[in-house]
Design an enzyme around this catalytic site. Structure first.
Site, PDB file in Angstrom:
ATOM      1  CG  ASP A   1      -5.706  -3.926  -0.798  1.00 35.95           C
ATOM      2  OD1 ASP A   1      -5.222  -3.082   0.410  1.00 35.95           O
ATOM      3  OD2 ASP A   1      -6.507  -4.840  -0.946  1.00 35.95           O
TER       4      ASP A   1
ATOM      5  CD  GLU B   1       1.585   0.747   6.684  1.00 43.58           C
ATOM      6  OE1 GLU B   1       1.236   0.866   5.500  1.00 43.58           O
ATOM      7  OE2 GLU B   1       1.263  -0.358   7.094  1.00 43.58           O
ATOM      8  CG  ASP B   2      -1.214   1.524   3.226  1.00 42.17           C
ATOM      9  OD1 ASP B   2      -1.198   1.294   4.467  1.00 42.17           O
ATOM     10  OD2 ASP B   2      -1.938   0.759   2.500  1.00 42.17           O
TER      11      ASP B   2
ATOM     12  NE  ARG C   1      -2.541  -3.263  -3.019  1.00 40.51           N
ATOM     13  CZ  ARG C   1      -2.442  -3.749  -2.109  1.00 40.51           C
ATOM     14  NH1 ARG C   1      -2.428  -2.337  -1.310  1.00 40.51           N
ATOM     15  NH2 ARG C   1      -2.573  -4.694  -1.210  1.00 40.51           N
TER      16      ARG C   1
ATOM     17  CG  ASP D   1      -7.915   0.747  10.912  1.00 42.11           C
ATOM     18  OD1 ASP D   1      -8.622   1.593  11.596  1.00 42.11           O
ATOM     19  OD2 ASP D   1      -8.276  -0.240  10.513  1.00 42.11           O
TER      20      ASP D   1
ATOM     21  N   GLY E   1       0.797  -1.306   0.035  1.00 42.51           N
ATOM     22  CA  GLY E   1      -0.066  -0.087   0.014  1.00 42.51           C
ATOM     23  C   GLY E   1       0.851   1.304   0.037  1.00 42.51           C
TER      24      GLY E   1
ATOM     25  CE  LYS F   1      -9.942   3.696   8.350  1.00 36.19           C
ATOM     26  NZ  LYS F   1     -10.435   2.224   8.037  1.00 36.19           N
TER      27      LYS F   1
ATOM     28  CG  PHE G   1     -12.457  -0.440   3.602  1.00 35.72           C
ATOM     29  CD1 PHE G   1     -11.638  -1.122   4.703  1.00 35.72           C
ATOM     30  CD2 PHE G   1     -12.069  -0.402   2.337  1.00 35.72           C
ATOM     31  CE1 PHE G   1     -10.578  -1.936   4.383  1.00 35.72           C
ATOM     32  CE2 PHE G   1     -10.917  -1.374   2.045  1.00 35.72           C
ATOM     33  CZ  PHE G   1     -10.247  -1.854   3.006  1.00 35.72           C
TER      34      PHE G   1
HETATM   35  P1  IMP Z   1      -3.819  -1.288  11.196  1.00 31.96           P
HETATM   36  O1  IMP Z   1      -4.840  -1.898  11.668  1.00 31.96           O
HETATM   37  O2  IMP Z   1      -3.228  -0.001  11.681  1.00 31.96           O
HETATM   38  O3  IMP Z   1      -2.482  -2.401  11.570  1.00 31.96           O
HETATM   39  O4  IMP Z   1      -3.438  -1.255   9.652  1.00 31.96           O
HETATM   40  C1  IMP Z   1      -2.908  -2.234   8.963  1.00 31.96           C
HETATM   41  C2  IMP Z   1      -3.093  -2.362   7.441  1.00 31.96           C
HETATM   42  O5  IMP Z   1      -4.410  -2.232   7.315  1.00 31.96           O
HETATM   43  C3  IMP Z   1      -2.574  -0.773   6.840  1.00 31.96           C
HETATM   44  O6  IMP Z   1      -1.453  -0.733   6.393  1.00 31.96           O
HETATM   45  C4  IMP Z   1      -3.688  -1.101   5.667  1.00 31.96           C
HETATM   46  O7  IMP Z   1      -3.044  -1.993   4.603  1.00 31.96           O
HETATM   47  C5  IMP Z   1      -4.949  -1.778   6.167  1.00 31.96           C
HETATM   48  N1  IMP Z   1      -5.936  -0.970   6.239  1.00 31.96           N
HETATM   49  C6  IMP Z   1      -6.517  -0.458   7.434  1.00 31.96           C
HETATM   50  N2  IMP Z   1      -7.511   0.253   7.168  1.00 31.96           N
HETATM   51  C7  IMP Z   1      -7.885   0.487   5.732  1.00 31.96           C
HETATM   52  C8  IMP Z   1      -8.572   1.100   4.901  1.00 31.96           C
HETATM   53  O8  IMP Z   1      -9.432   1.992   5.261  1.00 31.96           O
HETATM   54  N3  IMP Z   1      -8.403   0.814   3.536  1.00 31.96           N
HETATM   55  C9  IMP Z   1      -7.783  -0.097   2.889  1.00 31.96           C
HETATM   56  N4  IMP Z   1      -6.611  -0.668   3.718  1.00 31.96           N
HETATM   57  C10 IMP Z   1      -6.803  -0.433   5.243  1.00 31.96           C
HETATM   58 MG    MG Z   2      -0.766  -1.720   4.181  1.00 29.03          MG
END
Ligand code: IMP
Ligand code: MG
Length: 176
Positions: A159, A99-100, A165, A103, A44, A131, A152
């Site tokens: 993606d 990072e993208d 993407r 979350d 991402g 987020k 989302f």
């Molecule tokens: P984490 O929950 O912060 O560990 O997020 C890890 C990964 O979940 C991110 O790097 C994204 O690849 C994916 N992700 C979290 N939220 C979204 C979203 O809204 N859209 C797409 N991918 C997401």
């Molecule tokens: Mg990611």
């Protein structure tokens, strides 16, 4: 397999480019005289990393890691699987993880610990999106492009089932 339907443009390519310039300038200032290592998290982060790295006027090395969570049940435990490890030695080096989106924060908090254990001198986080409503562990990105609300997000690297993407803007998934 469904592509889902997507919303309208939330953040334009122009806005992202402008933000990459600002953040690149800030990183250039913050690390003046140092050589940094940017570590992009596949897949991402690729478009965002490409924008930001061009705006950083420092000596740098780039590398990538690929990680995945061990499924929903164990996600909160912070167990993350490394699918592609680093190629460069980071011992004593100043690292910026790219990072993208942040979350839950589980991935980044795991990565921080991992890079620390590999001897990084310092670690900062640069994320295209944040987020905050999704947060389950206490983590904050040092450089954030945009804050989004709890939906989302797809596009510009993000993606849905590996699709979208390539969109040159940020939007959201309206329905699956
Ligand atoms: P984490 O929950 O912060 O560990 O997020 C890890 C990964 O979940 C991110 O790097 C994204 O690849 C994916 N992700 C979290 N939220 C979204 C979203 O809204 N859209 C797409 N991918 C997401
Ligand atoms: Mg990611």
């Amino acid at each position: 397999m469904s592509n889902g339907t997507i919303g309208t443009v939330l953040i334009t390519e122009e806005q992202i480019r402008e933000k990459a310039k600002e953040i690149g300038a800030q990183i250039t200032k913050d690390y003046a005289g140092k050589e940094i290592i940017l570590i992009g998290i596949l897949r991402g982060a690729v478009p965002w990393m490409a924008e930001v790295m061009k705006r950083i006027e420092l000596d740098m090395v780039i590398d990538f890691m690929a990680v995945s969570s061990y499924g929903a049940a164990t996600k909160s435990s912070g167990v993350v699987k490394i699918n592609k490890d680093l190629d460069v030695n980071i011992d004593g080096r100043d690292i910026i993880i790219v990072e993208d989106i942040v979350d839950s924060g589980v991935t980044l908090s795991y990565l921080e610990g991992y890079l620390q254990s590999r001897g990084a001198a310092s670690i900062k986080l640069c994320s295209l999106l944040d987020k905050p409503e999704g947060r389950r562990v206490d983590i904050k990105a040092d450089y954030v492009g945009f804050t989004v609300d709890d939906r989302f997000i797809v596009g510009y690297g993000l993606d849905y089932d590996q699709r979208y993407r390539n969109l040159p803007y940020i939007t959201w998934l309206e329905s699956e």
